[in-house]
Design an enzyme around this catalytic site. Sequence first.
Site, PDB file in Angstrom:
ATOM      1  N   PHE A  54       6.036  -3.631   0.007  1.00 22.31           N
ATOM      2  CA  PHE A  54       6.544  -2.284   0.293  1.00 22.31           C
ATOM      3  C   PHE A  54       7.177  -2.247   1.683  1.00 22.31           C
ATOM      4  CE2 PHE A  54       2.566  -2.251  -2.160  1.00 22.31           C
ATOM      5  CZ  PHE A  54       3.011  -1.728  -3.364  1.00 22.31           C
ATOM      6  N   SER A  93       4.814  -8.419   5.345  1.00 20.82           N
ATOM      7  CA  SER A  93       4.862  -8.124   6.786  1.00 20.82           C
ATOM      8  C   SER A  93       4.230  -9.258   7.584  1.00 20.82           C
ATOM      9  CB  SER A  93       4.182  -6.790   7.096  1.00 20.82           C
ATOM     10  OG  SER A  93       2.878  -6.749   6.559  1.00 20.82           O
ATOM     11  N   ASP A 149      -7.522  -7.428   5.662  1.00 24.35           N
ATOM     12  CA  ASP A 149      -7.343  -6.770   4.362  1.00 24.35           C
ATOM     13  C   ASP A 149      -8.514  -7.168   3.472  1.00 24.35           C
ATOM     14  OD1 ASP A 149      -6.387  -5.892   1.778  1.00 24.35           O
ATOM     15  OD2 ASP A 149      -4.346  -6.026   2.530  1.00 24.35           O
ATOM     16  N   GLY A 153      -6.684  -3.794  -2.777  1.00 22.71           N
ATOM     17  CA  GLY A 153      -5.697  -2.732  -2.967  1.00 22.71           C
ATOM     18  C   GLY A 153      -6.236  -1.396  -2.504  1.00 22.71           C
ATOM     19  N   SER A 160     -11.517  -3.028   7.069  1.00 21.38           N
ATOM     20  CA  SER A 160     -10.996  -3.082   8.440  1.00 21.38           C
ATOM     21  C   SER A 160     -11.949  -2.470   9.462  1.00 21.38           C
ATOM     22  CB  SER A 160      -9.619  -2.424   8.511  1.00 21.38           C
ATOM     23  OG  SER A 160      -9.713  -1.061   8.786  1.00 21.38           O
ATOM     24  N   ASP A 204      -1.058  -0.481   8.415  1.00 18.74           N
ATOM     25  CA  ASP A 204      -0.386  -0.318   7.121  1.00 18.74           C
ATOM     26  C   ASP A 204      -1.422  -0.503   6.010  1.00 18.74           C
ATOM     27  OD1 ASP A 204       1.722   0.096   5.373  1.00 18.74           O
ATOM     28  OD2 ASP A 204       2.370  -1.994   5.401  1.00 18.74           O
ATOM     29  N   HIS A 242      -3.647   4.488   2.745  1.00 17.85           N
ATOM     30  CA  HIS A 242      -2.822   5.616   3.160  1.00 17.85           C
ATOM     31  C   HIS A 242      -3.491   6.961   2.906  1.00 17.85           C
ATOM     32  CE1 HIS A 242      -0.089   2.448   3.733  1.00 17.85           C
ATOM     33  NE2 HIS A 242       1.037   3.114   3.646  1.00 17.85           N
ATOM     34  N   HIS A 293       3.150   2.181   9.787  1.00 21.78           N
ATOM     35  CA  HIS A 293       4.115   2.179   8.683  1.00 21.78           C
ATOM     36  C   HIS A 293       3.940   3.407   7.789  1.00 21.78           C
ATOM     37  CE1 HIS A 293       6.298   0.003   5.215  1.00 21.78           C
ATOM     38  NE2 HIS A 293       7.182   0.336   6.135  1.00 21.78           N
ATOM     39  N   ASP A 294       5.015   3.750   7.094  1.00 17.55           N
ATOM     40  CA  ASP A 294       5.025   4.848   6.119  1.00 17.55           C
ATOM     41  C   ASP A 294       4.806   6.214   6.764  1.00 17.55           C
ATOM     42  OD1 ASP A 294       5.408   3.070   3.834  1.00 17.55           O
ATOM     43  OD2 ASP A 294       3.357   2.418   4.235  1.00 17.55           O
TER      44      ASP A 294
HETATM   45 MG    MG Z   1       3.469   0.303   4.154  1.00 17.38          MG
END
Ligand code: MG
Length: 211
Positions: free
Chosen positions: A15, A47, A66, A70, A119, A136, A139, A164-165
């Site tokens: 993404f 990234s 990570d 997901g 995290s 990132d 979200h 990000h985003d």
């Molecule tokens: Mg992102």
Amino acid sequence: MRADRLELVRQVPGFMPAEEGLALHEAGLEAAALGPLLEIGSWCGTSAVYLGDAAEQVGSVLFCVDHHRGSEENQAGWEHHDPSLVDSRTGRIDTLPRFRHTIEDAGLEATVVAVVGESTVVAGHWQTRLGMVFIDGGHGRHPAHADYEAWAPLVVAGGLLAIHDVFEDPSEGGRPPYEIWCRAVASESFEPLDEAGCGSLRLLRRAGTGC
Ligand code: MG
């Protein structure tokens, strides 16, 4: 940025548009002179290739935090679900194998270090100050704010915080990344580098000089 790596990231599910990846790479080149780079939310490694190339050029490293399960929006039935990333043994998402292939194919195994776990659990035991933190990860409201609170204080003075985003317009995307961007802008610790940013990528510099 090495041409073969630019070509590689085009093939990797992710993404991160190329222009935003290159802006991240540019920031990483500068920040890696101050300390290691760290990203939260690696997915399949797009990234990590941009930031890893930057870290390698400067002789630094990139830590990629990570859990590889997901985020909420990647689960079955949600917008960003990819069934090819489901572990058939358990039915759960597992992006770690794909991430490892990406880093291996990029020739970045000496520079990019995967840290597999939640995290905030990792942050709770993390001592090393960082030249750059790139947020990132999840979200949703809770994970985005938790990542900001856990990791932003670990950026060295003069180092960079990237998010990000970030969408000012709610019709373009979810609120939490924008909310943590606003918190960073409002804090005394960070100064926005460029209000416009690149796409949905936003950068801030940690105030002060020295550590
Ligand atoms: Mg992102």
